[in-house]
Motif scaffolding. Structure first.
Motif, PDB file in Angstrom:
ATOM      1  N   SER A 120      49.128   6.735  17.364  1.00 23.95           N
ATOM      2  CA  SER A 120      49.150   6.925  15.913  1.00 23.95           C
ATOM      3  C   SER A 120      48.390   5.821  15.179  1.00 23.95           C
ATOM      4  O   SER A 120      47.895   6.035  14.078  1.00 23.95           O
ATOM      5  CB  SER A 120      50.596   6.975  15.408  1.00 23.95           C
ATOM      6  N   CYS A 121      48.302   4.631  15.797  1.00 26.17           N
ATOM      7  CA  CYS A 121      47.607   3.509  15.140  1.00 26.17           C
ATOM      8  C   CYS A 121      46.109   3.503  15.415  1.00 26.17           C
ATOM      9  O   CYS A 121      45.381   2.726  14.789  1.00 26.17           O
ATOM     10  CB  CYS A 121      48.198   2.186  15.602  1.00 26.17           C
ATOM     11  N   VAL A 122      45.642   4.325  16.340  1.00 28.54           N
ATOM     12  CA  VAL A 122      44.222   4.311  16.702  1.00 28.54           C
ATOM     13  C   VAL A 122      43.382   4.865  15.553  1.00 28.54           C
ATOM     14  O   VAL A 122      43.717   5.882  14.949  1.00 28.54           O
ATOM     15  CB  VAL A 122      44.004   5.135  17.990  1.00 28.54           C
ATOM     16  N   LYS A 123      42.257   4.186  15.243  1.00 31.80           N
ATOM     17  CA  LYS A 123      41.306   4.680  14.252  1.00 31.80           C
ATOM     18  C   LYS A 123      40.360   5.652  14.943  1.00 31.80           C
ATOM     19  O   LYS A 123      39.447   5.252  15.679  1.00 31.80           O
ATOM     20  CB  LYS A 123      40.531   3.514  13.622  1.00 31.80           C
ATOM     21  N   LYS A 124      40.587   6.928  14.731  1.00 32.90           N
ATOM     22  CA  LYS A 124      39.954   7.968  15.543  1.00 32.90           C
ATOM     23  C   LYS A 124      38.441   8.020  15.334  1.00 32.90           C
ATOM     24  O   LYS A 124      37.682   8.255  16.268  1.00 32.90           O
ATOM     25  CB  LYS A 124      40.596   9.317  15.237  1.00 32.90           C
ATOM     26  N   VAL A 125      37.981   7.814  14.100  1.00 32.90           N
ATOM     27  CA  VAL A 125      36.541   7.901  13.835  1.00 32.90           C
ATOM     28  C   VAL A 125      35.803   6.784  14.568  1.00 32.90           C
ATOM     29  O   VAL A 125      34.744   7.009  15.185  1.00 32.90           O
ATOM     30  CB  VAL A 125      36.288   7.827  12.317  1.00 32.90           C
ATOM     31  N   SER A 126      36.353   5.552  14.527  1.00 33.72           N
ATOM     32  CA  SER A 126      35.711   4.441  15.231  1.00 33.72           C
ATOM     33  C   SER A 126      35.689   4.675  16.738  1.00 33.72           C
ATOM     34  O   SER A 126      34.683   4.393  17.420  1.00 33.72           O
ATOM     35  CB  SER A 126      36.446   3.139  14.920  1.00 33.72           C
TER      36      SER A 126
ATOM     37  N   ILE B  64      35.694   7.587  18.305  1.00 37.11           N
ATOM     38  CA  ILE B  64      34.723   8.654  18.623  1.00 37.11           C
ATOM     39  C   ILE B  64      33.303   8.103  18.601  1.00 37.11           C
ATOM     40  O   ILE B  64      32.485   8.413  19.478  1.00 37.11           O
ATOM     41  CB  ILE B  64      34.888   9.813  17.631  1.00 37.11           C
ATOM     42  N   ARG B  65      32.998   7.261  17.594  1.00 34.96           N
ATOM     43  CA  ARG B  65      31.631   6.714  17.521  1.00 34.96           C
ATOM     44  C   ARG B  65      31.335   5.837  18.735  1.00 34.96           C
ATOM     45  O   ARG B  65      30.250   5.943  19.339  1.00 34.96           O
ATOM     46  CB  ARG B  65      31.458   5.926  16.225  1.00 34.96           C
ATOM     47  N   ASN B  66      32.263   4.961  19.109  1.00 30.39           N
ATOM     48  CA  ASN B  66      32.037   4.108  20.280  1.00 30.39           C
ATOM     49  C   ASN B  66      31.883   4.931  21.554  1.00 30.39           C
ATOM     50  O   ASN B  66      31.036   4.633  22.407  1.00 30.39           O
ATOM     51  CB  ASN B  66      33.202   3.126  20.433  1.00 30.39           C
ATOM     52  N   LEU B  67      32.690   5.967  21.666  1.00 27.82           N
ATOM     53  CA  LEU B  67      32.588   6.838  22.841  1.00 27.82           C
ATOM     54  C   LEU B  67      31.227   7.530  22.909  1.00 27.82           C
ATOM     55  O   LEU B  67      30.578   7.572  23.964  1.00 27.82           O
ATOM     56  CB  LEU B  67      33.716   7.871  22.813  1.00 27.82           C
ATOM     57  N   CYS B  68      30.774   8.046  21.762  1.00 27.56           N
ATOM     58  CA  CYS B  68      29.478   8.739  21.734  1.00 27.56           C
ATOM     59  C   CYS B  68      28.329   7.784  22.046  1.00 27.56           C
ATOM     60  O   CYS B  68      27.353   8.161  22.710  1.00 27.56           O
ATOM     61  CB  CYS B  68      29.267   9.396  20.380  1.00 27.56           C
ATOM     62  N   GLN B  69      28.419   6.538  21.574  1.00 27.22           N
ATOM     63  CA  GLN B  69      27.359   5.584  21.863  1.00 27.22           C
ATOM     64  C   GLN B  69      27.316   5.223  23.344  1.00 27.22           C
ATOM     65  O   GLN B  69      26.231   5.046  23.909  1.00 27.22           O
ATOM     66  CB  GLN B  69      27.569   4.318  21.020  1.00 27.22           C
ATOM     67  N   LYS B  70      28.466   5.108  23.959  1.00 30.47           N
ATOM     68  CA  LYS B  70      28.497   4.716  25.372  1.00 30.47           C
ATOM     69  C   LYS B  70      28.122   5.866  26.299  1.00 30.47           C
ATOM     70  O   LYS B  70      27.531   5.662  27.370  1.00 30.47           O
ATOM     71  CB  LYS B  70      29.889   4.183  25.721  1.00 30.47           C
ATOM     72  N   VAL B  71      28.450   7.086  25.903  1.00 30.04           N
ATOM     73  CA  VAL B  71      28.178   8.247  26.766  1.00 30.04           C
ATOM     74  C   VAL B  71      26.814   8.864  26.461  1.00 30.04           C
ATOM     75  O   VAL B  71      26.172   9.442  27.348  1.00 30.04           O
ATOM     76  CB  VAL B  71      29.316   9.277  26.618  1.00 30.04           C
ATOM     77  N   GLY B  72      26.370   8.746  25.209  1.00 28.77           N
ATOM     78  CA  GLY B  72      25.084   9.317  24.852  1.00 28.77           C
ATOM     79  C   GLY B  72      25.185  10.710  24.269  1.00 28.77           C
ATOM     80  O   GLY B  72      24.338  11.566  24.555  1.00 28.77           O
ATOM     81  N   ILE B  73      26.210  10.958  23.467  1.00 29.08           N
ATOM     82  CA  ILE B  73      26.397  12.275  22.857  1.00 29.08           C
ATOM     83  C   ILE B  73      26.205  12.143  21.349  1.00 29.08           C
ATOM     84  O   ILE B  73      26.696  11.200  20.727  1.00 29.08           O
ATOM     85  CB  ILE B  73      27.810  12.832  23.167  1.00 29.08           C
TER      86      ILE B  73
ATOM     87  N   LEU C 118      33.851  -3.880   2.300  1.00 32.26           N
ATOM     88  CA  LEU C 118      35.192  -3.403   2.634  1.00 32.26           C
ATOM     89  C   LEU C 118      35.157  -1.975   3.164  1.00 32.26           C
ATOM     90  O   LEU C 118      35.898  -1.626   4.100  1.00 32.26           O
ATOM     91  CB  LEU C 118      36.095  -3.493   1.403  1.00 32.26           C
ATOM     92  N   LEU C 119      34.296  -1.150   2.584  1.00 30.39           N
ATOM     93  CA  LEU C 119      34.171   0.230   3.068  1.00 30.39           C
ATOM     94  C   LEU C 119      33.665   0.266   4.509  1.00 30.39           C
ATOM     95  O   LEU C 119      34.210   0.990   5.368  1.00 30.39           O
ATOM     96  CB  LEU C 119      33.229   1.009   2.146  1.00 30.39           C
ATOM     97  N   LEU C 120      32.628  -0.515   4.812  1.00 31.99           N
ATOM     98  CA  LEU C 120      32.083  -0.525   6.170  1.00 31.99           C
ATOM     99  C   LEU C 120      33.065  -1.132   7.162  1.00 31.99           C
ATOM    100  O   LEU C 120      33.149  -0.688   8.315  1.00 31.99           O
ATOM    101  CB  LEU C 120      30.752  -1.297   6.193  1.00 31.99           C
ATOM    102  N   LEU C 121      33.829  -2.149   6.739  1.00 27.93           N
ATOM    103  CA  LEU C 121      34.831  -2.726   7.634  1.00 27.93           C
ATOM    104  C   LEU C 121      35.948  -1.729   7.935  1.00 27.93           C
ATOM    105  O   LEU C 121      36.453  -1.663   9.061  1.00 27.93           O
ATOM    106  CB  LEU C 121      35.429  -3.988   7.020  1.00 27.93           C
ATOM    107  N   SER C 122      36.334  -0.944   6.926  1.00 26.73           N
ATOM    108  CA  SER C 122      37.367   0.064   7.186  1.00 26.73           C
ATOM    109  C   SER C 122      36.860   1.154   8.113  1.00 26.73           C
ATOM    110  O   SER C 122      37.634   1.723   8.894  1.00 26.73           O
ATOM    111  CB  SER C 122      37.838   0.670   5.864  1.00 26.73           C
ATOM    112  N   LEU C 123      35.544   1.443   8.064  1.00 21.81           N
ATOM    113  CA  LEU C 123      34.980   2.438   8.977  1.00 21.81           C
ATOM    114  C   LEU C 123      34.893   1.908  10.406  1.00 21.81           C
ATOM    115  O   LEU C 123      35.200   2.620  11.361  1.00 21.81           O
ATOM    116  CB  LEU C 123      33.581   2.853   8.498  1.00 21.81           C
ATOM    117  N   SER C 124      34.483   0.646  10.538  1.00 19.42           N
ATOM    118  CA  SER C 124      34.255   0.108  11.878  1.00 19.42           C
ATOM    119  C   SER C 124      35.514  -0.462  12.509  1.00 19.42           C
ATOM    120  O   SER C 124      35.760  -0.267  13.703  1.00 19.42           O
ATOM    121  CB  SER C 124      33.172  -0.975  11.826  1.00 19.42           C
TER     122      SER C 124
END
Length: 465
Positions: free
Chosen positions: A7-13, A15-24, A172-178
């Motif tokens: 529940s505490c995981v930031k899902k968007v961050s 997903i982005r890290n996963l896509c960068q590491k896998v190449g999707i 602050l917006l970019l920090l909340s995203l990342s």
């Protein structure tokens, strides 16, 4: 993963890290993460290979940057600027202009220029670093957010606080995203935003940011972390600006306790906190002394006034009479103005909704006074024709006239007492009849009784005829 961690995981961050590491590459869409299958095959836009490669390091430029950092820490700005500029030139030739190391050189150059007082040059170098980080690392990278934060600090140094706050909101917006809103970098950014609001005098907003930063640091880092002590010190400074020296001393005491536990009593930061505590305590004592002095002065002046009133009882009676007669201060003032106007002849200032009725009432009173032969005066002219005793006698006598009882006829009134012609018509026959008896009329009654006798004689003559 456990449920609370999920529940505490930031899902968007994630997903982005996963896509960068896998190449999707997936479509930018608002996905329903609570569903069993939030992604479909049609959401995948591209697949690209992820290649591991060695990043070449320029040892000469790295050595120059490290030496420049040491020079900057020692305050030798010109030597640090020369070293960073040389490293910047070498890195541009080795790695190209769009590289992370080039961005780091730009950031250090901006810091040197900022400490040297060249705000325009610092903003230019910081802008270069911001562009490189956006292109190389992406918008939702922490370094990009830090670039916006540094840019905001430089703009604040140029007294462009509104532009600086816009850059801070972007950071602050970019920090909340990342990193998400629950991150120590967000709390540190809150402290910087609070300092900006404090410098422009908006203390309420500054306190809200500082208290929120304190909550985040206590929850994420602990109540005895150095960053928590920084929050306490910032709150102490803010309360000092507001004049709440007691609260300043309390928050600085918490700062000192944390620093003693973490760094020891001999550390320079601990000694600085101790000096701040002494300063706040001294200001608190001075403020209390001033308050006590003011209260003593007020008590002395009140006692003096009481003694004067006790020595002069007639003053108390006069004040009580004025309070009963005047009521509030505004009504007493209006009564005084009306009295002055009655004495001097000036019209009091008109109020709303009373002017026309007052004017009609005054006109009727003037007509009745003219009918009785009383003394009236034109607008704004003081009465000086008769002494006050005579006027009093006139008023008393006018109440006994038969004119007043019968409605007051104005046919026989030739002139008003002040010499102005009357408004009513003049009967020439009455003038002839009353010319002999005019001298016998009492003072102040005009020709009212003489005209009445003339009418009686005229009526008798008609009856005899």
């Amino acid at each position: 993963m456990p449920e609370d961690a999920r529940s505490c995981v930031k899902k968007v961050s994630v997903i982005r890290n996963l896509c960068q590491k896998v190449g999707i590459t997936i479509a930018a869409r608002k996905y329903d993460f609570n569903s069993a299958a939030p992604f479909q095959t049609s959401d995948i836009m591209n697949l690209q290979p992820v290649v591991k490669h060695s990043v070449p390091l320029c040892s000469e430029a790295k050595d120059l940057v490290e030496t420049g950092k040491i020079q900057l820490a020692e305050g030798m700005l010109s030597e640090a600027y020369t070293l960073f500029s040389e490293a910047f030139s070498i890195l541009q030739q080795v790695t190209g202009p769009m590289h992370r190391e080039v961005a780091n050189c730009c950031r250090y150059l901006a810091m040197v220029l900022y400490h040297a007082g060249d705000m325009a040059g610092a903003i230019m170098q910081q802008h270069k670093e911001l562009i490189i980080n956006e292109r190389c690392l992406g918008l939702d990278h922490p370094d990009t957010a830090h670039s916006y934060g540094n840019m905001a600090l430089f703009y604040h140094g140029l007294n462009q606080t509104e532009l600086a706050l816009r850059h801070m909101s972007r950071a602050l917006l970019l920090l909340s995203l990342s990193s998400g809103p629950d991150h120590p970098d967000v709390a540190a950014t809150f402290i910087n935003v609070a300092m900006m609001y404090q410098d422009i005098g908006n203390m309420n907003t500054a306190l809200r940011y500082l208290q929120e930063a304190l909550k985040k640091n206590e929850r994420l880092l602990g109540e005895e972390h150095i960053q928590t002590a920084v929050c306490y010190h910032a709150l102490a400074i803010a309360f000092n600006c507001m004049g709440a020296f007691k609260l300043s001393h309390q928050h600085e005491k918490k700062t000192y306790d944390i620093l003693v536990k973490q760094l020891g009593e001999e550390d320079s930061r601990t000694r600085d906190s101790q000096n701040w505590m002494k300063t706040f305590k001294m200001r608190e004592l001075q403020m209390n002394a001033q308050k006590q002095k003011g209260q003593a002065l007020n008590a002395a002046s009140a006692q003096k006034a009481i003694d004067i009133l006790k020595a002069h009882p007639d003053l108390i009676q006069a004040f009580q009479a004025a309070a009963t007669a005047g009521g509030s201060g505004s009504s007493g003032t209006s009564v005084n103005k009306s009295l002055n106007a009655a004495i001097i002849g000036d019209n009091p200032p008109r109020g709303r909704g009373v002017d026309e009725r007052a004017a009609r009432a005054a006109a009727e009173v003037r007509k009745k006074a003219a009918a009785r032969g009383l003394l009236i005066r034109p607008h704004g002219v003081p009465v000086q024709a008769m002494p006050p005793l005579t006027q009093l006698l006139n008023i008393i006598n006018s109440g006994m006239t038969p004119d007043a009882a019968e409605g007051g006829e104005t046919d026989g009134v030739k002139k008003e007492a002040n010499g102005h012609p009357s408004n009513g018509p003049v009967d020439s026959k009455n003038d002839e009849l009353t010319s002999g008896q005019e001298d016998q009329a009492p003072v102040g009654l005009g020709t009212g009784l003489a005209s009445l006798d003339a009418k009686k004689q005229k009526a008798k003559a008609k009856a005899a005829a």
